[in-house]
Design a protein around this motif. Structure first.
Motif, PDB file in Angstrom:
ATOM      1  N   LEU A   1      10.981   4.461  -5.372  1.00  0.00           N
ATOM      2  CA  LEU A   1       9.682   5.136  -5.396  1.00  0.00           C
ATOM      3  C   LEU A   1       9.700   6.399  -4.556  1.00  0.00           C
ATOM      4  O   LEU A   1       9.175   7.442  -4.973  1.00  0.00           O
ATOM      5  N   THR A   2      10.298   6.336  -3.364  1.00  0.00           N
ATOM      6  CA  THR A   2      10.362   7.559  -2.555  1.00  0.00           C
ATOM      7  C   THR A   2      11.278   8.575  -3.225  1.00  0.00           C
ATOM      8  O   THR A   2      10.937   9.762  -3.278  1.00  0.00           O
ATOM      9  N   LEU A   3      12.396   8.142  -3.745  1.00  0.00           N
ATOM     10  CA  LEU A   3      13.336   9.088  -4.351  1.00  0.00           C
ATOM     11  C   LEU A   3      12.711   9.796  -5.549  1.00  0.00           C
ATOM     12  O   LEU A   3      12.795  11.021  -5.659  1.00  0.00           O
ATOM     13  N   THR A   4      12.081   9.067  -6.455  1.00  0.00           N
ATOM     14  CA  THR A   4      11.534   9.729  -7.644  1.00  0.00           C
ATOM     15  C   THR A   4      10.403  10.686  -7.287  1.00  0.00           C
ATOM     16  O   THR A   4      10.332  11.789  -7.829  1.00  0.00           O
ATOM     17  N   LEU A   5       9.535  10.295  -6.359  1.00  0.00           N
ATOM     18  CA  LEU A   5       8.456  11.197  -5.950  1.00  0.00           C
ATOM     19  C   LEU A   5       9.004  12.412  -5.225  1.00  0.00           C
ATOM     20  O   LEU A   5       8.613  13.552  -5.501  1.00  0.00           O
ATOM     21  N   PHE A   6       9.917  12.197  -4.315  1.00  0.00           N
ATOM     22  CA  PHE A   6      10.429  13.318  -3.535  1.00  0.00           C
ATOM     23  C   PHE A   6      11.292  14.251  -4.375  1.00  0.00           C
ATOM     24  O   PHE A   6      11.329  15.453  -4.130  1.00  0.00           O
ATOM     25  N   ILE A   7      11.974  13.728  -5.399  1.00  0.00           N
ATOM     26  CA  ILE A   7      12.669  14.603  -6.341  1.00  0.00           C
ATOM     27  C   ILE A   7      11.653  15.495  -7.039  1.00  0.00           C
ATOM     28  O   ILE A   7      11.856  16.707  -7.164  1.00  0.00           O
ATOM     29  N   ALA A   8      10.543  14.913  -7.483  1.00  0.00           N
ATOM     30  CA  ALA A   8       9.509  15.701  -8.154  1.00  0.00           C
ATOM     31  C   ALA A   8       8.959  16.797  -7.243  1.00  0.00           C
ATOM     32  O   ALA A   8       8.625  17.889  -7.705  1.00  0.00           O
ATOM     33  N   MET A   9       8.893  16.529  -5.948  1.00  0.00           N
ATOM     34  CA  MET A   9       8.326  17.502  -5.020  1.00  0.00           C
ATOM     35  C   MET A   9       9.345  18.529  -4.536  1.00  0.00           C
ATOM     36  O   MET A   9       8.994  19.696  -4.350  1.00  0.00           O
ATOM     37  N   PHE A  10      10.588  18.128  -4.314  1.00  0.00           N
ATOM     38  CA  PHE A  10      11.507  18.988  -3.578  1.00  0.00           C
ATOM     39  C   PHE A  10      12.774  19.416  -4.316  1.00  0.00           C
ATOM     40  O   PHE A  10      13.460  20.328  -3.857  1.00  0.00           O
ATOM     41  N   GLU A  11      13.093  18.802  -5.435  1.00  0.00           N
ATOM     42  CA  GLU A  11      14.331  19.160  -6.116  1.00  0.00           C
ATOM     43  C   GLU A  11      14.339  20.637  -6.520  1.00  0.00           C
ATOM     44  O   GLU A  11      15.374  21.305  -6.477  1.00  0.00           O
ATOM     45  N   ARG A  12      13.187  21.179  -6.861  1.00  0.00           N
ATOM     46  CA  ARG A  12      13.099  22.584  -7.302  1.00  0.00           C
ATOM     47  C   ARG A  12      13.525  23.565  -6.210  1.00  0.00           C
ATOM     48  O   ARG A  12      13.829  24.708  -6.503  1.00  0.00           O
ATOM     49  N   ASP A  13      13.504  23.117  -4.957  1.00  0.00           N
ATOM     50  CA  ASP A  13      13.892  23.978  -3.839  1.00  0.00           C
ATOM     51  C   ASP A  13      15.386  23.953  -3.568  1.00  0.00           C
ATOM     52  O   ASP A  13      15.847  24.594  -2.622  1.00  0.00           O
ATOM     53  N   HIS A  14      16.140  23.205  -4.361  1.00  0.00           N
ATOM     54  CA  HIS A  14      17.574  22.999  -4.119  1.00  0.00           C
ATOM     55  C   HIS A  14      18.360  23.184  -5.412  1.00  0.00           C
ATOM     56  O   HIS A  14      17.791  23.197  -6.496  1.00  0.00           O
ATOM     57  N   GLY A  15      19.660  23.283  -5.281  1.00  0.00           N
ATOM     58  CA  GLY A  15      20.535  23.339  -6.436  1.00  0.00           C
ATOM     59  C   GLY A  15      20.698  21.955  -7.047  1.00  0.00           C
ATOM     60  O   GLY A  15      20.163  20.967  -6.537  1.00  0.00           O
ATOM     61  N   PRO A  16      21.469  21.867  -8.145  1.00  0.00           N
ATOM     62  CA  PRO A  16      21.672  20.581  -8.813  1.00  0.00           C
ATOM     63  C   PRO A  16      22.201  19.499  -7.859  1.00  0.00           C
ATOM     64  O   PRO A  16      23.194  19.707  -7.171  1.00  0.00           O
TER      65      PRO A  16
ATOM     66  N   LEU B   1       0.823  -1.205   0.000  1.00  0.00           N
ATOM     67  CA  LEU B   1       0.000   0.000   0.000  1.00  0.00           C
ATOM     68  C   LEU B   1       0.862   1.262   0.000  1.00  0.00           C
ATOM     69  O   LEU B   1       0.552   2.231  -0.700  1.00  0.00           O
ATOM     70  N   ILE B   2       1.943   1.264   0.754  1.00  0.00           N
ATOM     71  CA  ILE B   2       2.854   2.415   0.737  1.00  0.00           C
ATOM     72  C   ILE B   2       3.416   2.595  -0.672  1.00  0.00           C
ATOM     73  O   ILE B   2       3.411   3.700  -1.222  1.00  0.00           O
ATOM     74  N   ASP B   3       3.897   1.520  -1.270  1.00  0.00           N
ATOM     75  CA  ASP B   3       4.458   1.615  -2.613  1.00  0.00           C
ATOM     76  C   ASP B   3       3.401   2.032  -3.628  1.00  0.00           C
ATOM     77  O   ASP B   3       3.681   2.804  -4.548  1.00  0.00           O
ATOM     78  N   LYS B   4       2.186   1.548  -3.482  1.00  0.00           N
ATOM     79  CA  LYS B   4       1.097   1.938  -4.381  1.00  0.00           C
ATOM     80  C   LYS B   4       0.826   3.436  -4.264  1.00  0.00           C
ATOM     81  O   LYS B   4       0.635   4.119  -5.272  1.00  0.00           O
ATOM     82  N   PHE B   5       0.810   3.960  -3.047  1.00  0.00           N
ATOM     83  CA  PHE B   5       0.623   5.391  -2.847  1.00  0.00           C
ATOM     84  C   PHE B   5       1.727   6.165  -3.562  1.00  0.00           C
ATOM     85  O   PHE B   5       1.462   7.083  -4.351  1.00  0.00           O
ATOM     86  N   LEU B   6       2.973   5.816  -3.281  1.00  0.00           N
ATOM     87  CA  LEU B   6       4.111   6.521  -3.879  1.00  0.00           C
ATOM     88  C   LEU B   6       4.065   6.449  -5.403  1.00  0.00           C
ATOM     89  O   LEU B   6       4.287   7.448  -6.089  1.00  0.00           O
ATOM     90  N   TYR B   7       3.766   5.276  -5.934  1.00  0.00           N
ATOM     91  CA  TYR B   7       3.721   5.066  -7.378  1.00  0.00           C
ATOM     92  C   TYR B   7       2.612   5.888  -8.027  1.00  0.00           C
ATOM     93  O   TYR B   7       2.841   6.573  -9.026  1.00  0.00           O
TER      94      TYR B   7
END
Length: 119
Positions: free
Chosen positions: A81-96, A5-11
């Motif tokens: 799954l956590t990395l790809t979702l969290f990159i989509a959410m938070f990478e814009r707030d940080h440098g490369p 269920l956690i993975d389904k949410f993240l996906y």
């Protein structure tokens, strides 16, 4: 606990740009809505095909609401799954690569054996 269920949410959240933004801005509301409306739908099936038994436990809800990728990993969520979702959410707030490095640094205290991430 349901790793599925956690993975389904993240996906599912990661694959919908509107849900990514909703989860970034309102994690508590998004987790509550998703659990009530989406958790028991079968992945890649029509909406009428549902199950009735899937729900997050309190620890899973807390980790999802707090965007706690370390706790999610320790609960068995797949790190990609956590990395790809969290990159989509938070990478814009940080440098490369800053977010990716911080993500890894936050988990460096975890040693082998890692939690089982098999599905």
């Amino acid at each position: 606990m349901s790793k599925y269920l956690i993975d389904k949410f993240l996906y599912t959240v990661d694959r919908d740009p509107e849900l990514v933004e909703r989860y970034r801005e309102d994690p508590t509301g998004t987790v509550e809505w998703w659990e009530a409306e989406m958790a028991n739908t079968l992945l890649n099936c029509i909406a009428d095909e549902r199950t009735t038994w899937l729900a997050f436990d309190d620890e899973e809800r807390r980790a999802l609401r707090e965007h706690d990728h370390v706790a999610l990993f320790q609960l068995g969520a797949h790190p990609f799954l956590t990395l790809t979702l969290f990159i989509a959410m938070f990478e814009r707030d940080h440098g490369p690569l800053e977010y990716q490095k911080a993500y890894g640094k936050a988990m460096e205290h975890i040693s082998l054996p890692y939690p089982d991430i098999a599905t």
